[in-house]
Design a protein around this motif. Structure first.
Motif, PDB file in Angstrom:
ATOM      1  N   ILE A 155      -4.440   2.093 -17.341  1.00 20.09           N
ATOM      2  CA  ILE A 155      -3.575   2.731 -16.338  1.00 20.09           C
ATOM      3  C   ILE A 155      -2.264   3.171 -16.978  1.00 20.09           C
ATOM      4  CG2 ILE A 155      -2.524   0.588 -15.503  1.00 20.09           C
ATOM      5  CD1 ILE A 155      -3.546   3.667 -13.383  1.00 20.09           C
ATOM      6  N   MET A 156      -1.763   2.431 -17.955  1.00 20.32           N
ATOM      7  CA  MET A 156      -0.552   2.844 -18.647  1.00 20.32           C
ATOM      8  C   MET A 156      -0.765   4.186 -19.355  1.00 20.32           C
ATOM      9  SD  MET A 156       0.583  -0.878 -20.187  1.00 20.32           S
ATOM     10  CE  MET A 156       2.036  -0.319 -21.062  1.00 20.32           C
ATOM     11  N   ASN A 157      -1.892   4.314 -20.017  1.00 17.67           N
ATOM     12  CA  ASN A 157      -2.190   5.567 -20.715  1.00 17.67           C
ATOM     13  C   ASN A 157      -2.357   6.723 -19.733  1.00 17.67           C
ATOM     14  OD1 ASN A 157      -2.117   4.304 -23.210  1.00 17.67           O
ATOM     15  ND2 ASN A 157      -4.323   3.928 -23.263  1.00 17.67           N
ATOM     16  N   TYR A 158      -3.022   6.460 -18.612  1.00 14.58           N
ATOM     17  CA  TYR A 158      -3.235   7.522 -17.631  1.00 14.58           C
ATOM     18  C   TYR A 158      -1.908   8.009 -17.062  1.00 14.58           C
ATOM     19  CZ  TYR A 158      -4.498   9.907 -13.336  1.00 14.58           C
ATOM     20  OH  TYR A 158      -4.591  10.844 -12.329  1.00 14.58           O
ATOM     21  N   VAL A 159      -1.057   7.101 -16.647  1.00 13.34           N
ATOM     22  CA  VAL A 159       0.210   7.499 -16.037  1.00 13.34           C
ATOM     23  C   VAL A 159       1.095   8.212 -17.061  1.00 13.34           C
ATOM     24  CG1 VAL A 159       2.326   6.635 -14.976  1.00 13.34           C
ATOM     25  CG2 VAL A 159       0.105   5.755 -14.232  1.00 13.34           C
ATOM     26  N   ALA A 160       1.092   7.729 -18.299  1.00 15.97           N
ATOM     27  CA  ALA A 160       1.855   8.426 -19.338  1.00 15.97           C
ATOM     28  C   ALA A 160       1.344   9.847 -19.522  1.00 15.97           C
ATOM     29  CB  ALA A 160       1.776   7.649 -20.647  1.00 15.97           C
ATOM     30  N   GLY A 161       0.025  10.021 -19.405  1.00 13.61           N
ATOM     31  CA  GLY A 161      -0.570  11.335 -19.578  1.00 13.61           C
ATOM     32  C   GLY A 161      -0.248  12.328 -18.478  1.00 13.61           C
ATOM     33  N   LEU A 162       0.227  11.834 -17.340  1.00 10.36           N
ATOM     34  CA  LEU A 162       0.633  12.747 -16.266  1.00 10.36           C
ATOM     35  C   LEU A 162       1.854  13.565 -16.676  1.00 10.36           C
ATOM     36  CD1 LEU A 162       0.254  10.419 -13.131  1.00 10.36           C
ATOM     37  CD2 LEU A 162      -1.289  12.265 -13.846  1.00 10.36           C
ATOM     38  N   GLY A 163       2.655  13.020 -17.581  1.00 10.91           N
ATOM     39  CA  GLY A 163       3.798  13.760 -18.093  1.00 10.91           C
ATOM     40  C   GLY A 163       4.913  13.971 -17.089  1.00 10.91           C
ATOM     41  N   VAL A 164       5.045  13.046 -16.131  1.00 13.08           N
ATOM     42  CA  VAL A 164       6.089  13.178 -15.111  1.00 13.08           C
ATOM     43  C   VAL A 164       6.832  11.849 -14.992  1.00 13.08           C
ATOM     44  CG1 VAL A 164       4.804  14.915 -13.794  1.00 13.08           C
ATOM     45  CG2 VAL A 164       4.523  12.487 -13.227  1.00 13.08           C
ATOM     46  N   ASP A 165       8.050  11.931 -14.485  1.00  8.89           N
ATOM     47  CA  ASP A 165       8.776  10.712 -14.146  1.00  8.89           C
ATOM     48  C   ASP A 165       8.240  10.169 -12.824  1.00  8.89           C
ATOM     49  OD1 ASP A 165      10.405  10.906 -16.382  1.00  8.89           O
ATOM     50  OD2 ASP A 165      11.922  12.090 -15.314  1.00  8.89           O
ATOM     51  N   ILE A 166       8.153   8.857 -12.717  1.00  8.64           N
ATOM     52  CA  ILE A 166       7.702   8.214 -11.482  1.00  8.64           C
ATOM     53  C   ILE A 166       8.935   7.819 -10.681  1.00  8.64           C
ATOM     54  CG2 ILE A 166       6.362   6.327 -10.479  1.00  8.64           C
ATOM     55  CD1 ILE A 166       4.670   8.342 -12.058  1.00  8.64           C
ATOM     56  N   LEU A 167       9.046   8.354  -9.474  1.00  8.89           N
ATOM     57  CA  LEU A 167      10.194   8.028  -8.627  1.00  8.89           C
ATOM     58  C   LEU A 167      10.090   6.613  -8.082  1.00  8.89           C
ATOM     59  CD1 LEU A 167      12.778   8.819  -7.057  1.00  8.89           C
ATOM     60  CD2 LEU A 167      11.255   9.606  -5.207  1.00  8.89           C
ATOM     61  N   ALA A 168       8.907   6.252  -7.583  1.00  9.40           N
ATOM     62  CA  ALA A 168       8.727   4.950  -6.944  1.00  9.40           C
ATOM     63  C   ALA A 168       7.376   4.371  -7.318  1.00  9.40           C
ATOM     64  CB  ALA A 168       8.837   5.066  -5.425  1.00  9.40           C
ATOM     65  N   HIS A 169       7.351   3.064  -7.468  1.00  8.79           N
ATOM     66  CA  HIS A 169       6.117   2.343  -7.788  1.00  8.79           C
ATOM     67  C   HIS A 169       6.069   1.106  -6.903  1.00  8.79           C
ATOM     68  CE1 HIS A 169       3.511   0.267 -11.159  1.00  8.79           C
ATOM     69  NE2 HIS A 169       2.925   0.232  -9.963  1.00  8.79           N
ATOM     70  N   ILE A 170       5.031   1.028  -6.084  1.00  9.06           N
ATOM     71  CA  ILE A 170       4.827  -0.120  -5.202  1.00  9.06           C
ATOM     72  C   ILE A 170       3.510  -0.779  -5.604  1.00  9.06           C
ATOM     73  CG2 ILE A 170       4.602  -0.889  -2.807  1.00  9.06           C
ATOM     74  CD1 ILE A 170       6.174   1.618  -1.988  1.00  9.06           C
ATOM     75  N   ASP A 171       3.593  -2.031  -5.993  1.00 12.66           N
ATOM     76  CA  ASP A 171       2.448  -2.781  -6.503  1.00 12.66           C
ATOM     77  C   ASP A 171       2.082  -3.850  -5.483  1.00 12.66           C
ATOM     78  OD1 ASP A 171       0.506  -3.596  -8.367  1.00 12.66           O
ATOM     79  OD2 ASP A 171       1.862  -5.066  -9.257  1.00 12.66           O
ATOM     80  N   LEU A 172       0.831  -3.845  -5.031  1.00  7.93           N
ATOM     81  CA  LEU A 172       0.415  -4.640  -3.880  1.00  7.93           C
ATOM     82  C   LEU A 172      -0.254  -5.951  -4.326  1.00  7.93           C
ATOM     83  CD1 LEU A 172      -1.083  -1.731  -1.714  1.00  7.93           C
ATOM     84  CD2 LEU A 172       1.292  -2.517  -1.883  1.00  7.93           C
ATOM     85  N   HIS A 173       0.360  -7.070  -3.934  1.00  7.01           N
ATOM     86  CA  HIS A 173      -0.123  -8.403  -4.297  1.00  7.01           C
ATOM     87  C   HIS A 173      -0.168  -9.295  -3.064  1.00  7.01           C
ATOM     88  CE1 HIS A 173       0.126  -8.405  -8.836  1.00  7.01           C
ATOM     89  NE2 HIS A 173       0.730  -7.265  -8.537  1.00  7.01           N
ATOM     90  N   GLU A 174      -0.750 -10.479  -3.257  1.00  2.78           N
ATOM     91  CA  GLU A 174      -0.682 -11.526  -2.239  1.00  2.78           C
ATOM     92  C   GLU A 174      -0.669 -12.883  -2.919  1.00  2.78           C
ATOM     93  OE1 GLU A 174      -4.171 -10.744   0.194  1.00  2.78           O
ATOM     94  OE2 GLU A 174      -5.381 -12.133  -0.976  1.00  2.78           O
ATOM     95  N   THR A 175      -0.180 -13.865  -2.210  1.00  2.04           N
ATOM     96  CA  THR A 175      -0.164 -15.248  -2.675  1.00  2.04           C
ATOM     97  C   THR A 175      -1.089 -16.054  -1.775  1.00  2.04           C
ATOM     98  OG1 THR A 175       2.157 -14.989  -3.332  1.00  2.04           O
ATOM     99  CG2 THR A 175       1.298 -17.228  -3.185  1.00  2.04           C
TER     100      THR A 175
END
Length: 303
Positions: A155-175
Protein backbone atom coordinates in the motif's frame (compact mmCIF):
# COMPACT_ATOMS: atom_id res chain seq x y z
CA UNK A 1 -7.97 -6.58 36.93
CA UNK A 2 -6.23 -9.95 37.16
CA UNK A 3 -4.81 -11.17 33.90
CA UNK A 4 -3.01 -14.27 32.72
CA UNK A 5 0.47 -13.00 31.92
CA UNK A 6 2.16 -16.29 31.02
CA UNK A 7 1.55 -17.18 27.36
CA UNK A 8 1.60 -20.84 26.40
CA UNK A 9 4.37 -20.44 23.81
CA UNK A 10 7.97 -19.72 24.74
CA UNK A 11 9.91 -19.30 27.96
CA UNK A 12 9.05 -16.31 30.18
CA UNK A 13 11.69 -13.61 29.87
CA UNK A 14 13.15 -15.02 26.65
CA UNK A 15 12.16 -13.48 23.29
CA UNK A 16 10.78 -15.82 20.66
CA UNK A 17 13.01 -17.28 18.01
CA UNK A 18 12.12 -19.09 14.81
CA UNK A 19 10.89 -22.19 16.67
CA UNK A 20 8.38 -20.29 18.79
CA UNK A 21 7.13 -18.27 15.81
CA UNK A 22 6.67 -21.48 13.83
CA UNK A 23 4.72 -23.00 16.71
CA UNK A 24 2.50 -19.92 16.86
CA UNK A 25 1.88 -20.02 13.09
CA UNK A 26 1.04 -23.73 13.17
CA UNK A 27 -1.75 -22.98 15.65
CA UNK A 28 -3.51 -20.48 13.37
CA UNK A 29 -6.58 -21.61 11.44
CA UNK A 30 -8.90 -20.03 8.91
CA UNK A 31 -12.13 -18.88 10.53
CA UNK A 32 -13.73 -16.77 7.76
CA UNK A 33 -13.21 -15.97 4.10
CA UNK A 34 -11.59 -12.81 2.76
CA UNK A 35 -12.83 -13.73 -0.71
CA UNK A 36 -16.44 -14.25 0.37
CA UNK A 37 -16.64 -11.30 2.75
CA UNK A 38 -14.42 -8.68 1.12
CA UNK A 39 -13.41 -9.46 -2.46
CA UNK A 40 -16.94 -10.39 -3.52
CA UNK A 41 -18.15 -7.07 -2.11
CA UNK A 42 -15.45 -5.12 -3.92
CA UNK A 43 -16.55 -6.74 -7.19
CA UNK A 44 -19.96 -5.10 -6.81
CA UNK A 45 -18.34 -1.64 -6.68
CA UNK A 46 -16.79 -1.80 -10.15
CA UNK A 47 -19.70 -0.12 -11.94
CA UNK A 48 -19.51 2.99 -9.75
CA UNK A 49 -15.82 3.13 -8.79
CA UNK A 50 -12.40 2.34 -10.15
CA UNK A 51 -10.94 -0.77 -8.55
CA UNK A 52 -7.17 -1.32 -8.64
CA UNK A 53 -5.26 -4.40 -7.58
CA UNK A 54 -2.18 -2.95 -5.93
CA UNK A 55 -0.38 -6.21 -5.15
CA UNK A 56 -0.81 -9.63 -3.67
CA UNK A 57 0.43 -11.54 -0.67
CA UNK A 58 1.62 -15.11 -1.20
CA UNK A 59 1.69 -17.24 1.94
CA UNK A 60 1.87 -20.99 2.47
CA UNK A 61 -1.85 -20.94 3.24
CA UNK A 62 -2.79 -19.16 0.03
CA UNK A 63 -2.44 -16.08 -2.17
CA UNK A 64 -4.36 -12.90 -1.45
CA UNK A 65 -4.92 -10.14 -4.02
CA UNK A 66 -5.02 -6.64 -2.55
CA UNK A 67 -7.46 -3.98 -3.74
CA UNK A 68 -8.16 -0.29 -3.47
CA UNK A 69 -11.40 1.37 -4.52
CA UNK A 70 -11.22 4.90 -5.95
CA UNK A 71 -13.82 7.45 -6.94
CA UNK A 72 -14.10 7.84 -10.71
CA UNK A 73 -12.95 10.80 -12.78
CA UNK A 74 -9.72 11.35 -10.91
CA UNK A 75 -8.87 15.04 -10.86
CA UNK A 76 -5.41 16.18 -9.78
CA UNK A 77 -6.82 19.58 -8.92
CA UNK A 78 -8.86 18.05 -6.09
CA UNK A 79 -7.36 17.06 -2.73
CA UNK A 80 -6.95 13.33 -2.18
CA UNK A 81 -8.14 11.52 0.93
CA UNK A 82 -7.22 8.01 2.01
CA UNK A 83 -9.20 5.53 4.10
CA UNK A 84 -7.57 2.29 5.24
CA UNK A 85 -9.09 -0.68 7.02
CA UNK A 86 -7.99 -4.12 8.15
CA UNK A 87 -4.40 -3.15 8.94
CA UNK A 88 -5.06 -5.48 11.85
CA UNK A 89 -7.11 -8.11 10.08
CA UNK A 90 -8.95 -9.28 13.19
CA UNK A 91 -10.52 -5.83 13.72
CA UNK A 92 -13.76 -6.58 11.89
CA UNK A 93 -15.50 -3.21 11.89
CA UNK A 94 -12.45 -1.58 10.34
CA UNK A 95 -12.81 -3.77 7.26
CA UNK A 96 -16.59 -3.65 7.06
CA UNK A 97 -16.70 0.04 7.97
CA UNK A 98 -14.49 0.79 4.98
CA UNK A 99 -16.70 -1.33 2.73
CA UNK A 100 -19.84 0.31 4.10
CA UNK A 101 -18.39 3.78 3.51
CA UNK A 102 -17.75 2.90 -0.14
CA UNK A 103 -21.20 1.40 -0.52
CA UNK A 104 -23.17 4.22 1.07
CA UNK A 105 -21.18 7.47 1.26
CA UNK A 106 -18.05 7.64 -0.89
CA UNK A 107 -19.76 8.96 -4.04
CA UNK A 108 -21.12 11.90 -2.04
CA UNK A 109 -17.56 13.18 -1.63
CA UNK A 110 -16.49 12.83 -5.25
CA UNK A 111 -17.24 16.51 -6.04
CA UNK A 112 -14.81 17.55 -3.30
CA UNK A 113 -12.08 14.90 -3.19
CA UNK A 114 -10.38 12.04 -4.91
CA UNK A 115 -11.29 9.27 -2.47
CA UNK A 116 -9.06 6.21 -2.14
CA UNK A 117 -10.17 3.33 0.10
CA UNK A 118 -8.12 0.22 0.92
CA UNK A 119 -10.65 -1.90 2.84
CA UNK A 120 -8.45 -4.79 4.00
CA UNK A 121 -4.69 -4.48 4.11
CA UNK A 122 -4.20 -7.76 6.00
CA UNK A 123 -6.40 -10.47 4.45
CA UNK A 124 -4.59 -13.37 6.13
CA UNK A 125 -5.15 -11.65 9.46
CA UNK A 126 -8.80 -11.17 8.53
CA UNK A 127 -9.26 -14.86 7.78
CA UNK A 128 -7.43 -16.17 10.85
CA UNK A 129 -8.60 -13.33 13.15
CA UNK A 130 -5.09 -12.16 13.90
CA UNK A 131 -3.29 -8.93 14.68
CA UNK A 132 -0.02 -10.14 13.13
CA UNK A 133 0.86 -11.51 9.71
CA UNK A 134 2.17 -15.09 9.31
CA UNK A 135 5.71 -13.96 10.17
CA UNK A 136 4.40 -12.68 13.55
CA UNK A 137 4.95 -9.08 12.39
CA UNK A 138 2.51 -6.39 13.50
CA UNK A 139 1.67 -4.41 10.34
CA UNK A 140 0.66 -1.36 12.35
CA UNK A 141 4.20 -0.98 13.63
CA UNK A 142 5.79 -1.62 10.24
CA UNK A 143 4.97 1.36 8.01
CA UNK A 144 8.63 2.16 7.60
CA UNK A 145 11.16 2.28 4.77
CA UNK A 146 11.90 -1.22 3.45
CA UNK A 147 9.04 -2.57 5.54
CA UNK A 148 9.36 -6.24 6.51
CA UNK A 149 5.58 -6.61 6.09
CA UNK A 150 4.14 -6.96 2.60
CA UNK A 151 0.84 -5.70 3.96
CA UNK A 152 2.56 -2.35 4.48
CA UNK A 153 4.98 -2.25 1.56
CA UNK A 154 2.32 -2.81 -1.10
CA UNK A 155 0.00 0.00 0.00
CA UNK A 156 2.93 2.35 0.62
CA UNK A 157 4.18 1.77 -2.91
CA UNK A 158 0.72 2.21 -4.40
CA UNK A 159 0.01 5.49 -2.64
CA UNK A 160 3.46 6.83 -3.52
CA UNK A 161 2.74 5.93 -7.13
CA UNK A 162 -0.34 8.14 -7.18
CA UNK A 163 2.04 11.09 -7.20
CA UNK A 164 -0.21 13.34 -5.11
CA UNK A 165 -0.19 14.78 -1.62
CA UNK A 166 -2.69 13.15 0.74
CA UNK A 167 -4.83 15.73 2.53
CA UNK A 168 -6.40 13.35 5.04
CA UNK A 169 -5.88 9.76 6.12
CA UNK A 170 -8.37 7.94 8.34
CA UNK A 171 -7.34 4.46 9.47
CA UNK A 172 -10.11 2.27 10.86
CA UNK A 173 -9.36 0.07 13.90
CA UNK A 174 -11.08 -1.48 16.90
CA UNK A 175 -10.07 -2.73 20.32
CA UNK A 176 -11.52 -6.05 21.45
CA UNK A 177 -11.46 -8.19 24.55
CA UNK A 178 -9.12 -10.57 22.71
CA UNK A 179 -6.45 -7.88 23.05
CA UNK A 180 -6.23 -8.98 26.69
CA UNK A 181 -7.01 -12.66 26.29
CA UNK A 182 -4.65 -13.26 23.36
CA UNK A 183 -2.75 -10.49 21.67
CA UNK A 184 -1.19 -8.59 24.57
CA UNK A 185 0.02 -11.79 26.28
CA UNK A 186 1.33 -13.12 22.94
CA UNK A 187 3.25 -9.92 22.22
CA UNK A 188 4.74 -9.86 25.70
CA UNK A 189 5.84 -13.48 25.29
CA UNK A 190 7.35 -12.80 21.85
CA UNK A 191 9.28 -9.82 23.22
CA UNK A 192 10.37 -11.67 26.35
CA UNK A 193 8.66 -9.10 28.54
CA UNK A 194 5.75 -8.84 30.99
CA UNK A 195 2.67 -6.93 29.88
CA UNK A 196 1.44 -4.37 32.38
CA UNK A 197 -1.20 -2.45 30.42
CA UNK A 198 -4.58 -4.18 30.42
CA UNK A 199 -6.76 -1.11 29.85
CA UNK A 200 -9.47 -1.45 27.21
CA UNK A 201 -11.54 1.74 26.92
CA UNK A 202 -15.29 1.24 26.80
CA UNK A 203 -16.24 3.27 23.77
CA UNK A 204 -14.85 5.02 20.74
CA UNK A 205 -11.63 6.99 20.78
CA UNK A 206 -9.02 8.36 18.36
CA UNK A 207 -5.26 8.19 18.03
CA UNK A 208 -3.85 11.30 16.37
CA UNK A 209 -0.42 12.33 15.16
CA UNK A 210 1.36 14.29 17.88
CA UNK A 211 3.25 16.29 15.24
CA UNK A 212 0.02 17.40 13.53
CA UNK A 213 -2.71 17.14 16.17
CA UNK A 214 -5.42 19.37 14.62
CA UNK A 215 -7.79 19.18 17.59
CA UNK A 216 -10.74 20.67 15.69
CA UNK A 217 -10.46 17.94 13.07
CA UNK A 218 -10.39 15.26 15.76
CA UNK A 219 -13.40 16.86 17.45
CA UNK A 220 -15.35 16.86 14.17
CA UNK A 221 -14.72 13.15 13.81
CA UNK A 222 -15.87 12.45 17.36
CA UNK A 223 -18.93 14.68 17.08
CA UNK A 224 -20.04 12.64 14.07
CA UNK A 225 -19.34 9.32 15.79
CA UNK A 226 -21.21 10.35 18.93
CA UNK A 227 -24.42 10.38 16.93
CA UNK A 228 -23.93 6.61 16.55
CA UNK A 229 -22.15 5.36 19.66
CA UNK A 230 -20.55 6.56 22.88
CA UNK A 231 -17.11 8.10 23.28
CA UNK A 232 -14.70 6.42 25.70
CA UNK A 233 -14.13 8.08 29.03
CA UNK A 234 -10.62 8.51 30.41
CA UNK A 235 -9.59 6.24 33.25
CA UNK A 236 -8.88 7.39 36.80
CA UNK A 237 -5.44 8.64 35.72
CA UNK A 238 -6.91 10.64 32.81
CA UNK A 239 -5.47 8.16 30.33
CA UNK A 240 -6.61 5.83 27.57
CA UNK A 241 -4.62 2.60 27.02
CA UNK A 242 -1.97 4.07 29.28
CA UNK A 243 -1.58 7.30 27.26
CA UNK A 244 -2.41 10.81 28.43
CA UNK A 245 -5.60 12.36 27.09
CA UNK A 246 -4.93 15.22 24.66
CA UNK A 247 -8.60 16.16 24.43
CA UNK A 248 -11.82 14.29 25.06
CA UNK A 249 -11.62 10.93 23.32
CA UNK A 250 -8.19 11.58 21.78
CA UNK A 251 -4.66 10.46 22.51
CA UNK A 252 -1.65 11.60 20.48
CA UNK A 253 1.34 9.45 19.52
CA UNK A 254 4.51 9.96 17.46
CA UNK A 255 3.01 7.97 14.63
CA UNK A 256 5.97 8.06 12.23
CA UNK A 257 8.42 7.00 14.91
CA UNK A 258 6.12 4.10 15.81
CA UNK A 259 5.54 3.01 12.20
CA UNK A 260 1.77 3.44 12.43
CA UNK A 261 -0.36 3.34 9.30
CA UNK A 262 -1.47 6.97 9.38
CA UNK A 263 2.15 8.10 9.18
CA UNK A 264 3.13 6.66 5.80
CA UNK A 265 0.78 8.86 3.77
CA UNK A 266 2.25 12.03 5.33
CA UNK A 267 -1.31 13.36 5.40
CA UNK A 268 -1.88 16.78 6.86
CA UNK A 269 -4.97 15.55 8.73
CA UNK A 270 -4.73 12.03 10.11
CA UNK A 271 -6.44 9.92 12.73
CA UNK A 272 -6.79 6.30 13.75
CA UNK A 273 -10.20 5.18 14.98
CA UNK A 274 -10.69 2.72 17.83
CA UNK A 275 -14.13 1.33 18.61
CA UNK A 276 -15.00 -1.32 21.20
CA UNK A 277 -17.35 -3.99 19.78
CA UNK A 278 -17.41 -5.95 23.06
CA UNK A 279 -19.00 -3.08 24.94
CA UNK A 280 -22.42 -3.86 26.49
CA UNK A 281 -23.47 -0.47 25.13
CA UNK A 282 -22.64 -1.17 21.47
CA UNK A 283 -23.44 -3.72 18.78
CA UNK A 284 -21.29 -4.89 15.87
CA UNK A 285 -23.57 -2.95 13.52
CA UNK A 286 -23.14 0.22 15.55
CA UNK A 287 -19.39 -0.23 15.35
CA UNK A 288 -19.53 -0.42 11.55
CA UNK A 289 -21.73 2.66 11.47
CA UNK A 290 -19.33 4.44 13.83
CA UNK A 291 -16.46 3.80 11.44
CA UNK A 292 -18.47 5.31 8.60
CA UNK A 293 -19.40 8.27 10.77
CA UNK A 294 -15.74 8.84 11.60
CA UNK A 295 -14.85 9.10 7.93
CA UNK A 296 -17.77 11.33 7.02
CA UNK A 297 -17.19 13.56 10.04
CA UNK A 298 -13.59 14.11 9.04
CA UNK A 299 -14.36 14.71 5.38
CA UNK A 300 -17.27 17.05 6.14
CA UNK A 301 -14.87 19.13 8.23
CA UNK A 302 -12.45 19.39 5.31
CA UNK A 303 -14.95 20.08 2.50
Amino acid sequence: MTQQTIYHIGTPGTPWGATEKAQWLAEQTKKRSYFDDVVSKIETFKSDFDVDQYGELAYDSGTYPLFVVRTKNWDDSKPTVLVTGGVHGYETSGVHGALRFIETKAKDYQPHFNVVVAPCLSPWGYETINRWNPAAIDPNRSFVADSPAGECAHIMNYVAGLGVDILAHIDLHETTDTDNSEFRPAKAAMDGKVNTNWNIPDGFYLVGNSEKPYPEFQKAVLDSVEEVTHIADADDENKLIGEDIAQRGVILLPTAKMGLCISFSKAEYATTTEVYPDSPKATPEQCIQAQVAAVTGGLDFLK
